[in-house]
Design an enzyme around this catalytic site. Sequence first.
Site, PDB file in Angstrom:
ATOM      1  N   GLU A   1       0.798  -1.229   0.000  1.00 32.57           N
ATOM      2  CA  GLU A   1       0.000   0.000   0.000  1.00 32.57           C
ATOM      3  C   GLU A   1       0.828   1.276   0.000  1.00 32.57           C
ATOM      4  O   GLU A   1       0.504   2.223  -0.715  1.00 32.57           O
ATOM      5  CB  GLU A   1      -0.955   0.040   1.207  1.00 32.57           C
ATOM      6  CG  GLU A   1      -1.768   1.330   1.170  1.00 32.57           C
ATOM      7  CD  GLU A   1      -2.756   1.501   2.297  1.00 32.57           C
ATOM      8  OE1 GLU A   1      -2.731   0.735   3.275  1.00 32.57           O
ATOM      9  OE2 GLU A   1      -3.577   2.428   2.188  1.00 32.57           O
TER      10      GLU A   1
ATOM     11  N   ASP B   1      -0.678  -5.035   3.163  1.00 36.50           N
ATOM     12  CA  ASP B   1      -1.146  -3.832   3.879  1.00 36.50           C
ATOM     13  C   ASP B   1      -0.391  -3.800   5.204  1.00 36.50           C
ATOM     14  O   ASP B   1      -0.634  -4.617   6.096  1.00 36.50           O
ATOM     15  CB  ASP B   1      -2.663  -3.898   4.116  1.00 36.50           C
ATOM     16  CG  ASP B   1      -3.229  -2.541   4.515  1.00 36.50           C
ATOM     17  OD1 ASP B   1      -2.455  -1.709   5.029  1.00 36.50           O
ATOM     18  OD2 ASP B   1      -4.438  -2.330   4.311  1.00 36.50           O
TER      19      ASP B   1
ATOM     20  N   ILE C   1      -0.323  -1.732   7.765  1.00 38.92           N
ATOM     21  CA  ILE C   1      -1.279  -1.581   8.875  1.00 38.92           C
ATOM     22  C   ILE C   1      -2.648  -1.368   8.249  1.00 38.92           C
ATOM     23  O   ILE C   1      -2.865  -0.380   7.529  1.00 38.92           O
ATOM     24  CB  ILE C   1      -0.940  -0.386   9.794  1.00 38.92           C
ATOM     25  CG1 ILE C   1       0.420  -0.620  10.461  1.00 38.92           C
ATOM     26  CG2 ILE C   1      -2.030  -0.216  10.862  1.00 38.92           C
ATOM     27  CD1 ILE C   1       0.804   0.414  11.486  1.00 38.92           C
ATOM     28  N   ASP C   2      -3.540  -2.291   8.477  1.00 39.43           N
ATOM     29  CA  ASP C   2      -4.911  -2.118   8.017  1.00 39.43           C
ATOM     30  C   ASP C   2      -5.725  -1.677   9.236  1.00 39.43           C
ATOM     31  O   ASP C   2      -5.919  -2.455  10.173  1.00 39.43           O
ATOM     32  CB  ASP C   2      -5.465  -3.419   7.426  1.00 39.43           C
ATOM     33  CG  ASP C   2      -6.862  -3.192   6.881  1.00 39.43           C
ATOM     34  OD1 ASP C   2      -7.073  -2.157   6.229  1.00 39.43           O
ATOM     35  OD2 ASP C   2      -7.742  -4.038   7.127  1.00 39.43           O
TER      36      ASP C   2
ATOM     37  N   THR D   1      -5.338   2.052  10.020  1.00 36.46           N
ATOM     38  CA  THR D   1      -4.423   3.113  10.473  1.00 36.46           C
ATOM     39  C   THR D   1      -5.131   4.167  11.313  1.00 36.46           C
ATOM     40  O   THR D   1      -4.561   4.670  12.289  1.00 36.46           O
ATOM     41  CB  THR D   1      -3.730   3.764   9.260  1.00 36.46           C
ATOM     42  OG1 THR D   1      -2.886   2.786   8.669  1.00 36.46           O
ATOM     43  CG2 THR D   1      -2.876   4.951   9.662  1.00 36.46           C
TER      44      THR D   1
ATOM     45  N   ASP E   1      -6.418  -4.375   1.210  1.00 33.10           N
ATOM     46  CA  ASP E   1      -7.353  -4.495   2.340  1.00 33.10           C
ATOM     47  C   ASP E   1      -7.870  -5.935   2.461  1.00 33.10           C
ATOM     48  O   ASP E   1      -8.174  -6.394   3.573  1.00 33.10           O
ATOM     49  CB  ASP E   1      -8.585  -3.599   2.146  1.00 33.10           C
ATOM     50  CG  ASP E   1      -8.256  -2.117   2.101  1.00 33.10           C
ATOM     51  OD1 ASP E   1      -7.371  -1.687   2.855  1.00 33.10           O
ATOM     52  OD2 ASP E   1      -8.908  -1.392   1.319  1.00 33.10           O
TER      53      ASP E   1
HETATM   54  C1  IPD Z   1      -8.889   1.079   5.632  1.00 34.52           C
HETATM   55  C2  IPD Z   1      -9.550   0.170   6.632  1.00 34.52           C
HETATM   56  C3  IPD Z   1     -10.991   0.585   6.841  1.00 34.52           C
HETATM   57  C4  IPD Z   1     -11.765   0.590   5.558  1.00 34.52           C
HETATM   58  C5  IPD Z   1     -11.077   1.442   4.512  1.00 34.52           C
HETATM   59  C6  IPD Z   1      -9.618   0.996   4.338  1.00 34.52           C
HETATM   60  P1  IPD Z   1      -6.252   1.524   5.992  1.00 34.52           P
HETATM   61  O1  IPD Z   1      -7.535   0.695   5.418  1.00 34.52           O
HETATM   62  O2  IPD Z   1      -9.514  -1.161   6.187  1.00 34.52           O
HETATM   63  O3  IPD Z   1     -11.676  -0.309   7.699  1.00 34.52           O
HETATM   64  O4  IPD Z   1     -13.050   1.083   5.817  1.00 34.52           O
HETATM   65  O5  IPD Z   1     -11.792   1.258   3.300  1.00 34.52           O
HETATM   66  O6  IPD Z   1      -8.986   1.824   3.390  1.00 34.52           O
HETATM   67  O7  IPD Z   1      -6.246   2.833   5.283  1.00 34.52           O
HETATM   68  O8  IPD Z   1      -6.399   1.656   7.446  1.00 34.52           O
HETATM   69  O9  IPD Z   1      -5.106   0.668   5.544  1.00 34.52           O
HETATM   70 CA    CA Z   2      -6.184  -1.066   4.435  1.00 33.87          CA
HETATM   71 CA    CA Z   3      -2.934   0.506   5.431  1.00 34.27          CA
END
Ligand code: IPD
Ligand code: CA
Ligand code: CA
Length: 272
Positions: A77, A93, A95-96, A98, A222
């Site tokens: 990402e 990813d 950190i999913d 963030t 994601d």
């Molecule tokens: C997000 C998270 C969030 C989701 C967003 C994503 P990130 O990823 O997964 O739950 O609602 O669509 O973009 O930006 O924290 O890697």
């Molecule tokens: Ca994510």
């Molecule tokens: Ca992320």
Amino acid sequence: MCKNQDANETQPQNAALSVLKNGILKAGEIPLKYLNTEKFIENKSSVNLLTIADKETEEFLVQYLIESFPDDGILAEEGHEHPSRSGNRWVIDPIDGTTSYAHGFPAFTISAALVDAENHPILGVVYHPLCKEMYSAVNGQGAWMNGKPIKVSGQEDIQSSLIGTGFPYNRREIMDQLMKRLSAFLHNTHDIRRTGSASLDICYVAMGRLDGYYEGGLQPWDTAAASLIAQEAGAVLTKFDGSPYDIFFPEAVIASPGIHPDMLRLIRESTI
Ligand code: IPD
Ligand code: CA
Ligand code: CA
């Protein structure tokens, strides 16, 4: 409510999966190291944040996977992208979740999957480092959490279901649609949950903590690992129109089979 099941021997051995698990376990120390410190934060947009831990975790995992699997490509990402010689690539990813992480809300993961040349996930891991919960799957071989097999809830009644969702970063431009859909689900389920980590939501469907999940605006990193984990745990995965799910398409409806048709109906009926 972390479960912390003990690892045991029920999960079949897979060499690449073991290497990935070891790397993600080490990578998980990075966000924990910064958790209670002043995190340096950049804004990718007013609602899309970036912390030092996103960058450092990605750097670590990318180097680890390049050294472990030099023929595979990388798609991560926060900017790392390398071509593949094998046809396979790692979708990462770092950190999913963030936004949750940056605020100290305890719902964030590290996610990585190996996908083939047709973008079908082969194996994947989602790790929730605060809970020490590691979800994993290998295509055709099942899904596990900390070495124990997991499966979807088996819920058949949409009115009794708990549904996860998320709101994309362009949410202010599509607010009416998001609220109409949310209203349909709030009227027709027990309730909605939003952890802020799509991969965690989907793993919660895989282990029955949620009965279903829907979201638009998703990116491949994601869902690459979590979608395989849910599939292997018995979930049905589609786009909003009911056609087969694809990690490079932004929409996902991922649910226990008995409520998936009703989720599609609610989405259809609430589409503006
Ligand atoms: C997000 C998270 C969030 C989701 C967003 C994503 P990130 O990823 O997964 O739950 O609602 O669509 O973009 O930006 O924290 O890697
Ligand atoms: Ca994510
Ligand atoms: Ca992320």
